[in-house]
Design a protein around this motif. Structure first.
Motif, PDB file in Angstrom:
ATOM      1  N   VAL A 298     123.690  33.112 -32.947  1.00 14.96           N
ATOM      2  CA  VAL A 298     123.367  31.912 -32.280  1.00 14.96           C
ATOM      3  C   VAL A 298     124.546  31.554 -31.425  1.00 14.96           C
ATOM      4  N   ARG A 299     125.831  31.925 -31.732  1.00 19.18           N
ATOM      5  CA  ARG A 299     127.075  31.624 -31.079  1.00 19.18           C
ATOM      6  C   ARG A 299     127.107  32.234 -29.892  1.00 19.18           C
ATOM      7  N   GLN A 300     126.862  33.650 -29.880  1.00 19.59           N
ATOM      8  CA  GLN A 300     126.471  34.304 -28.395  1.00 19.59           C
ATOM      9  C   GLN A 300     125.402  33.853 -27.623  1.00 19.59           C
ATOM     10  N   LEU A 301     124.411  33.464 -28.118  1.00 18.24           N
ATOM     11  CA  LEU A 301     123.265  32.902 -27.204  1.00 18.24           C
ATOM     12  C   LEU A 301     124.032  31.640 -26.757  1.00 18.24           C
ATOM     13  N   GLU A 302     124.488  30.873 -27.463  1.00 14.85           N
ATOM     14  CA  GLU A 302     125.040  29.485 -26.906  1.00 14.85           C
ATOM     15  C   GLU A 302     125.842  29.734 -25.961  1.00 14.85           C
ATOM     16  N   GLY A 303     126.732  30.862 -25.646  1.00 11.48           N
ATOM     17  CA  GLY A 303     127.676  31.164 -24.923  1.00 11.48           C
ATOM     18  C   GLY A 303     126.884  31.685 -23.427  1.00 11.48           C
ATOM     19  N   LYS A 304     125.915  32.383 -23.718  1.00 10.77           N
ATOM     20  CA  LYS A 304     125.216  33.062 -22.636  1.00 10.77           C
ATOM     21  C   LYS A 304     124.382  31.906 -21.792  1.00 10.77           C
ATOM     22  N   VAL A 305     123.915  30.852 -22.573  1.00 12.38           N
ATOM     23  CA  VAL A 305     123.158  29.750 -21.978  1.00 12.38           C
ATOM     24  C   VAL A 305     124.107  28.992 -21.273  1.00 12.38           C
ATOM     25  N   ARG A 306     125.444  28.638 -21.888  1.00 14.05           N
ATOM     26  CA  ARG A 306     126.307  27.913 -21.299  1.00 14.05           C
ATOM     27  C   ARG A 306     126.978  28.462 -19.964  1.00 14.05           C
ATOM     28  N   ASP A 307     127.155  29.660 -19.791  1.00 16.72           N
ATOM     29  CA  ASP A 307     127.449  30.468 -18.724  1.00 16.72           C
ATOM     30  C   ASP A 307     126.408  30.297 -17.539  1.00 16.72           C
ATOM     31  N   GLY A 308     125.230  30.633 -18.051  1.00 17.71           N
ATOM     32  CA  GLY A 308     124.157  30.480 -17.042  1.00 17.71           C
ATOM     33  C   GLY A 308     124.096  29.026 -16.396  1.00 17.71           C
ATOM     34  N   LEU A 309     124.363  28.138 -17.079  1.00 18.68           N
ATOM     35  CA  LEU A 309     123.981  26.644 -16.468  1.00 18.68           C
ATOM     36  C   LEU A 309     125.220  26.363 -15.741  1.00 18.68           C
ATOM     37  N   ARG A 310     126.249  26.990 -16.154  1.00 18.52           N
ATOM     38  CA  ARG A 310     127.506  26.669 -15.305  1.00 18.52           C
ATOM     39  C   ARG A 310     127.340  27.451 -13.869  1.00 18.52           C
ATOM     40  N   SER A 311     126.854  28.350 -13.614  1.00 21.92           N
ATOM     41  CA  SER A 311     126.814  29.181 -12.518  1.00 21.92           C
ATOM     42  C   SER A 311     125.708  28.396 -11.751  1.00 21.92           C
ATOM     43  N   GLY A 312     126.235  27.433 -11.148  1.00 22.54           N
ATOM     44  CA  GLY A 312     125.399  26.414 -10.012  1.00 22.54           C
ATOM     45  C   GLY A 312     124.521  25.341 -10.643  1.00 22.54           C
ATOM     46  N   PHE A 313     124.515  25.290 -11.733  1.00 24.11           N
ATOM     47  CA  PHE A 313     123.669  24.129 -12.319  1.00 24.11           C
ATOM     48  C   PHE A 313     124.362  22.608 -12.701  1.00 24.11           C
ATOM     49  N   LEU A 314     125.400  23.150 -13.552  1.00 26.19           N
ATOM     50  CA  LEU A 314     125.896  21.936 -14.123  1.00 26.19           C
ATOM     51  C   LEU A 314     127.420  22.401 -14.123  1.00 26.19           C
ATOM     52  N   VAL A 315     128.442  21.190 -14.011  1.00 31.72           N
ATOM     53  CA  VAL A 315     129.728  21.629 -14.059  1.00 31.72           C
ATOM     54  C   VAL A 315     130.236  21.954 -15.444  1.00 31.72           C
ATOM     55  N   ASN A 316     130.111  21.245 -16.337  1.00 29.62           N
ATOM     56  CA  ASN A 316     130.842  21.637 -17.562  1.00 29.62           C
ATOM     57  C   ASN A 316     129.804  21.427 -18.614  1.00 29.62           C
ATOM     58  N   PRO A 317     128.552  22.385 -18.930  1.00 26.52           N
ATOM     59  CA  PRO A 317     127.725  21.824 -20.021  1.00 26.52           C
ATOM     60  C   PRO A 317     127.997  21.902 -21.244  1.00 26.52           C
ATOM     61  N   ASP A 318     127.742  20.823 -22.003  1.00 31.22           N
ATOM     62  CA  ASP A 318     128.033  21.014 -23.437  1.00 31.22           C
ATOM     63  C   ASP A 318     126.809  21.450 -24.367  1.00 31.22           C
ATOM     64  N   VAL A 319     126.794  22.750 -24.706  1.00 29.83           N
ATOM     65  CA  VAL A 319     125.346  23.571 -25.299  1.00 29.83           C
ATOM     66  C   VAL A 319     125.816  23.925 -26.728  1.00 29.83           C
ATOM     67  N   ARG A 320     124.916  23.570 -27.517  1.00 31.98           N
ATOM     68  CA  ARG A 320     124.879  23.889 -28.884  1.00 31.98           C
ATOM     69  C   ARG A 320     123.309  24.449 -29.025  1.00 31.98           C
ATOM     70  N   VAL A 321     123.462  25.757 -29.885  1.00 27.90           N
ATOM     71  CA  VAL A 321     122.622  26.539 -30.142  1.00 27.90           C
ATOM     72  C   VAL A 321     122.208  26.695 -31.704  1.00 27.90           C
ATOM     73  N   ALA A 322     121.301  26.491 -32.270  1.00 26.73           N
ATOM     74  CA  ALA A 322     121.182  26.502 -33.771  1.00 26.73           C
ATOM     75  C   ALA A 322     119.738  27.297 -34.153  1.00 26.73           C
ATOM     76  N   LEU A 323     119.515  27.856 -35.151  1.00 22.17           N
ATOM     77  CA  LEU A 323     118.405  28.591 -35.642  1.00 22.17           C
ATOM     78  C   LEU A 323     117.538  27.364 -36.134  1.00 22.17           C
ATOM     79  N   ALA A 324     116.188  27.298 -35.705  1.00 27.88           N
ATOM     80  CA  ALA A 324     115.287  26.283 -36.006  1.00 27.88           C
ATOM     81  C   ALA A 324     114.313  27.078 -37.155  1.00 27.88           C
ATOM     82  N   ARG A 325     113.952  28.216 -37.020  1.00 24.95           N
ATOM     83  CA  ARG A 325     113.083  28.744 -38.023  1.00 24.95           C
ATOM     84  C   ARG A 325     113.184  30.417 -37.935  1.00 24.95           C
TER      85      ARG A 325
END
Length: 208
Positions: free
Chosen positions: A104-131
């Protein structure tokens, strides 16, 4: 006189010969024995303590898992995402994002990097396992199929979810097919064997 001299000379020669016979024979020097590996003290094996396979730092996501993604201040980007059988999630702006094989930490970083590339300046992303992804139970059980995973699940409890064994089932021929957490292949299982997300429990027919 001459005879006495000859006798004396003979005695001297005999004594000389006798001394030569008892001269110390030089002994070869002893060679140092090679090191015997068997004589060396055995190395103490290190105790390997396995990590909790469900710990967020080591658990590897796969198809069927559901993750919760939260982005601070961005409600339209905060959602639950199902990982599809091919290992991807669908996420706004980014489209298909590979999640299978990541923590989940690696996916968190992947989503953060994707949003930072042209969408958000400094996104605060948190990922957790829901099920967790389900477990699968087949073979000689009354209700084969997929069942939700629950913590502390073992083979005995899983078989209860599937309605129990049929009249033809062998309680000594139960196997777990596992492709997860570095393990692959089929292993024999006991009733108290732990079951993990994505496991496929197979109950074979008893031999008559």
């Amino acid at each position: 006189m001459t005879s006495s001299l000859r006798t004396l000379a003979g005695l001297v020669l005999a004594a000389t010969t006798l001394c030569a016979c008892f001269s110390p024979v030089p002994q070869p020097q002893a060679r140092p024995l090679p090191d015997n590996p068997r004589a060396q003290p055995a190395a103490t094996p290190k105790t390997v303590v396995p990590a909790n396979p469900l710990d967020a730092s080591v658990y590897r996501l796969d198809g069927g898992d559901v993750v919760r993604i939260d982005v601070l201040g961005e409600p339209e980007l905060s959602l639950d995402a199902l990982i599809d059988p091919s290992g991807f999630i669908n996420y706004p702006f980014l489209g298909k994002v590979q999640a299978s094989g990541l923590t989940v930490r690696q996916l968190e970083g992947k989503v953060r990097d994707g949003l930072r590339s042209g969408f958000l300046v400094n996104p605060d992303v948190r990922v957790a396992l829901a099920r967790y992804r389900p477990v699968y139970i087949g073979g000689q059980v009354r209700q084969p199929g997929a069942y939700p995973y629950a913590l502390d699940l073992n083979v005995e409890r899983a078989l209860t979810l599937a309605g129990g064994l049929t009249a033809f089932a062998s309680s000594s021929r139960i196997y777990i097919q596992r492709h997860w957490a570095g393990e692959q292949g089929r292993t024999r299982a006991e009733l108290q064997s732990p079951v993990y997300p994505g496991d496929y429990i197979i109950v074979e027919e008893r031999l008559f």
